[in-house]
Design an enzyme around this catalytic site. Structure first.
Site, PDB file in Angstrom:
ATOM      1  N   GLU A 165       0.719  -1.355   0.210  1.00 16.29           N
ATOM      2  CA  GLU A 165       0.121   0.010   0.069  1.00 16.29           C
ATOM      3  C   GLU A 165       0.653   1.434  -0.043  1.00 16.29           C
ATOM      4  O   GLU A 165       1.107   1.918   0.926  1.00 16.29           O
ATOM      5  CB  GLU A 165      -0.904  -0.070   1.143  1.00 16.29           C
ATOM      6  CG  GLU A 165      -1.969  -1.039   1.177  1.00 16.29           C
ATOM      7  CD  GLU A 165      -2.927  -1.134   2.480  1.00 16.29           C
ATOM      8  OE1 GLU A 165      -4.077  -1.599   2.264  1.00 16.29           O
ATOM      9  OE2 GLU A 165      -2.418  -0.598   3.497  1.00 16.29           O
ATOM     10  N   GLU A 170      -5.475  -7.899  -1.370  1.00 17.74           N
ATOM     11  CA  GLU A 170      -6.234  -8.020  -0.099  1.00 17.74           C
ATOM     12  C   GLU A 170      -7.798  -7.595  -0.291  1.00 17.74           C
ATOM     13  O   GLU A 170      -8.138  -6.727  -1.017  1.00 17.74           O
ATOM     14  CB  GLU A 170      -5.754  -6.912   1.023  1.00 17.74           C
ATOM     15  CG  GLU A 170      -4.339  -7.063   1.491  1.00 17.74           C
ATOM     16  CD  GLU A 170      -3.973  -6.096   2.450  1.00 17.74           C
ATOM     17  OE1 GLU A 170      -4.713  -5.245   3.109  1.00 17.74           O
ATOM     18  OE2 GLU A 170      -2.707  -5.863   2.478  1.00 17.74           O
TER      19      GLU A 170
HETATM   20  C1  BGP Z   1      -4.564  -2.741   5.127  1.00 21.94           C
HETATM   21  C2  BGP Z   1      -3.233  -3.354   5.353  1.00 21.94           C
HETATM   22  C3  BGP Z   1      -3.155  -4.503   6.142  1.00 21.94           C
HETATM   23  C4  BGP Z   1      -4.478  -4.889   7.034  1.00 21.94           C
HETATM   24  C5  BGP Z   1      -5.772  -4.369   6.261  1.00 21.94           C
HETATM   25  C6  BGP Z   1      -6.914  -4.296   7.165  1.00 21.94           C
HETATM   26  O1  BGP Z   1      -4.311  -1.406   4.919  1.00 21.94           O
HETATM   27  O2  BGP Z   1      -2.333  -3.661   4.349  1.00 21.94           O
HETATM   28  O3  BGP Z   1      -2.276  -4.614   7.090  1.00 21.94           O
HETATM   29  O4  BGP Z   1      -4.610  -4.907   8.221  1.00 21.94           O
HETATM   30  O5  BGP Z   1      -5.602  -2.944   5.911  1.00 21.94           O
HETATM   31  O6  BGP Z   1      -7.057  -3.363   8.047  1.00 21.94           O
HETATM   32  P1  BGP Z   1      -7.340  -3.596   9.585  1.00 21.94           P
HETATM   33  O7  BGP Z   1      -6.379  -4.338  10.222  1.00 21.94           O
HETATM   34  O8  BGP Z   1      -7.086  -2.099  10.093  1.00 21.94           O
HETATM   35  O9  BGP Z   1      -8.608  -3.843   9.807  1.00 21.94           O
END
Ligand code: BGP
Length: 488
Positions: free
Chosen positions: A193, A386
């Protein structure tokens, strides 16, 4: 027209070292920047959401450096103990049937201080064993070289990403991975990201706001240094491992105009440029886009570039585009529009969408829209790195976990991926986020769960760490087995 998922479609699961591995002081690992993030399990829901509690400050940073033994208030130090449990976990991943595992390599395991003269062999051994075992089971490896956490010493000694010294150390770290892990990795991702640097600067570029005189300028300087690190890594990867696939990634903030008022449509174009396209444009097109000149001028941003930087960017562009997708939002010039949470940002609310328990707007069609937009813009293979739903799960007395909400979410998104493939998008893979429960990156909670595999651990770090299968496990297993044909 292509009907359905290609035969070799890469169904998978995604995780990240800082959220899963734990073992922060084992195997010769150095302290990293995520090991310093403070969480109090006694916080209320509102306190967990509060920006001040989530964000790093100078005082918290110093305190964390002194609290080296505490794990209760530093959940990234224990994660889900994947470091010590990976062999059993891989058996479950194999049973699930994933074709690819996306995980990140922890820089501080390979170079504990970032600038050590030689790599830590124990750290390299961990990844060699892990990736060999994946391949032995027929699971490909999608390795993120950096998913936020850098060795703390690079921040203390050089100012982290503000300095070209960190670029140098990063490039050497990546080169070590190419040389030592080589074709144990099938897809490389230098940075998770990329736009997180702007929207969550501590995670993305390791800046602590109250340590900076000119925070916004420092953010863009760090981002420039990361763009250079990324391009040099693409160069080295292609040289050391000819034919290797090296991608770029953003957190995709899909946005719609709030109305058909031309001002709202223009606002949408600007929001898209500044929060999404800028980052992919530099990595995929190899130069700073013209629209950023105006932005930099308006914001008073001055980026220091070194001679040769433009050529480095131009000559070393990425091979595929990837992104995380969790929500969409709307763009408007109207003041006071209702807001809701989203990944990394607060988003303008869309009255047509429902939200998750954490306020993130669920929008499967937005995924099809995004896939079309991205493929149309870059004409490169696309990988969804993701996607998933963070929710509270309940364990029944017999140990089962019924999570129809997660199945519905995944089903709706996968259906839209299928539509995008029919639209002509060259979609090559999908790694569902947090397919094994892990520590939330944004809120640091364990109770915000994404997995189809449950991990018995609570927000205070208590639990047996035992793994079990949720209903969604069997659903995703069938989805993979039928190559996305049976989504019932
Ligand atoms: C993204 C990241 C992840 C992950 C995901 C979900 O921004 O790359 O590491 O955690 O978001 O976010 P969260 O864990 O805050 O729900």
């Amino acid at each position: 027209m292509r009907n359905g998922f290609p035969k070799n479609f890469l169904w998978g699961g995604a995780m990240a070292a800082s959220q899963a591995d734990g073992a922060y002081d084992q195997g010769g690992k150095g302290l990293d920047t995520q090991d310093l993030r403070y969480f109090d399990p006694a916080w209320t829901k509102a306190e967990r959401a509060a920006k001040a509690n989530r964000r790093m400050s100078d005082a918290k940073f110093r305190q964390a450096l002194a609290d080296t033994q505490d794990q209760t208030h530093y959940p990234f130090r224990h994660g889900i103990d994947f470091y010590n449990r990976w062999r059993q976990d891989l058996e479950l991943f194999d049973e699930l049937g994933i074709k690819v595992l996306r995980t990140s390599i922890n820089w501080a395991r390979i170079y504990p201080h970032g600038d050590d003269p030689v790599p830590n062999e124990e750290g390299l051994r961990f990844y060699i064993d892990l990736f060999d075992e994946c391949h032995r089971r027929g699971i490909k490896v999608f390795a993120t070289i950096l998913h936020y956490n850098i060795p703390v010493d690079l921040v203390l000694k050089y100012g982290g990403w503000k300095s070209r010294k960190t670029v140098e150390c990063y490039v050497r770290y990546a080169r070590t991975l190419f040389e030592r892990l080589g074709d144990r990795v099938d897809y490389w991702l230098p940075f998770n990201e990329f736009n997180a640097g702007k929207f969550n600067p501590y995670n993305g570029v390791c800046l602590v706001e109250d340590q900076e005189e000119d925070y916004n300028n420092a953010i863009f300087q760090c981002l420039h240094n990361q763009f250079i690190a990324n391009a040099l890594t693409v160069k080295d990867g292609h040289e050391i491992l000819p034919g290797s696939q090296i991608g770029g990634m953003i957190a995709r903030f899909t946005t719609y105009p709030a109305t058909c008022k031309p001002d709202d449509v223009m606002q949408m174009i600007l929001d898209d440029q500044y929060s999404n396209w800028f980052y992919l444009d530099v990595m995929a097109r190899g130069h700073y886009p013209a629209y950023m000149e105006r932005y930099f001028e308006t914001e008073g941003i001055h980026i220091h570039m070194e001679p040769g930087d433009e050529a480095i960017l131009r000559e070393n562009t990425i091979d595929f585009v990837s992104f995380s997708y969790y929500f969409s939002q709307v763009s408007t010039t109207e003041q006071g529009w209702e807001k809701t949470s989203g990944n990394l940002i607060m988003a303008n609310k869309n009255p047509y969408l429902e939200t998750s328990e954490w306020g993130w707007q669920k929008d499967p069609v937005g995924l099809r829209i995004t896939l079309n937009q991205i493929y149309d813009r870059y004409q490169l293979p696309v990988f969804i790195a993701e996607n998933g739903l963070g929710a509270v799960d309940r364990v029944e007395a017999d140990g089962s976990i019924h999570d129809p909400y997660r199945i519905d979410y995944l089903k709706a998104h996968i259906q839209q991926m299928k539509e995008a493939i029919k639209d002509g998008v060259d979609l090559i893979g999908y790694t569902m986020w947090g397919f094994i429960d892990l520590v939330s990156c944004g809120s640091m909670e364990m109770s915000k769960r994404y997995g189809v595999i449950y991990v018995d651990l609570d927000d205070a770090g208590h639990g047996t760490l035992a793994r079990s299968r949720k209903d969604s496990f069997y659903w995703y297993q069938k989805c993979i087995r039928t190559n996305g044909e049976d989504l019932a």
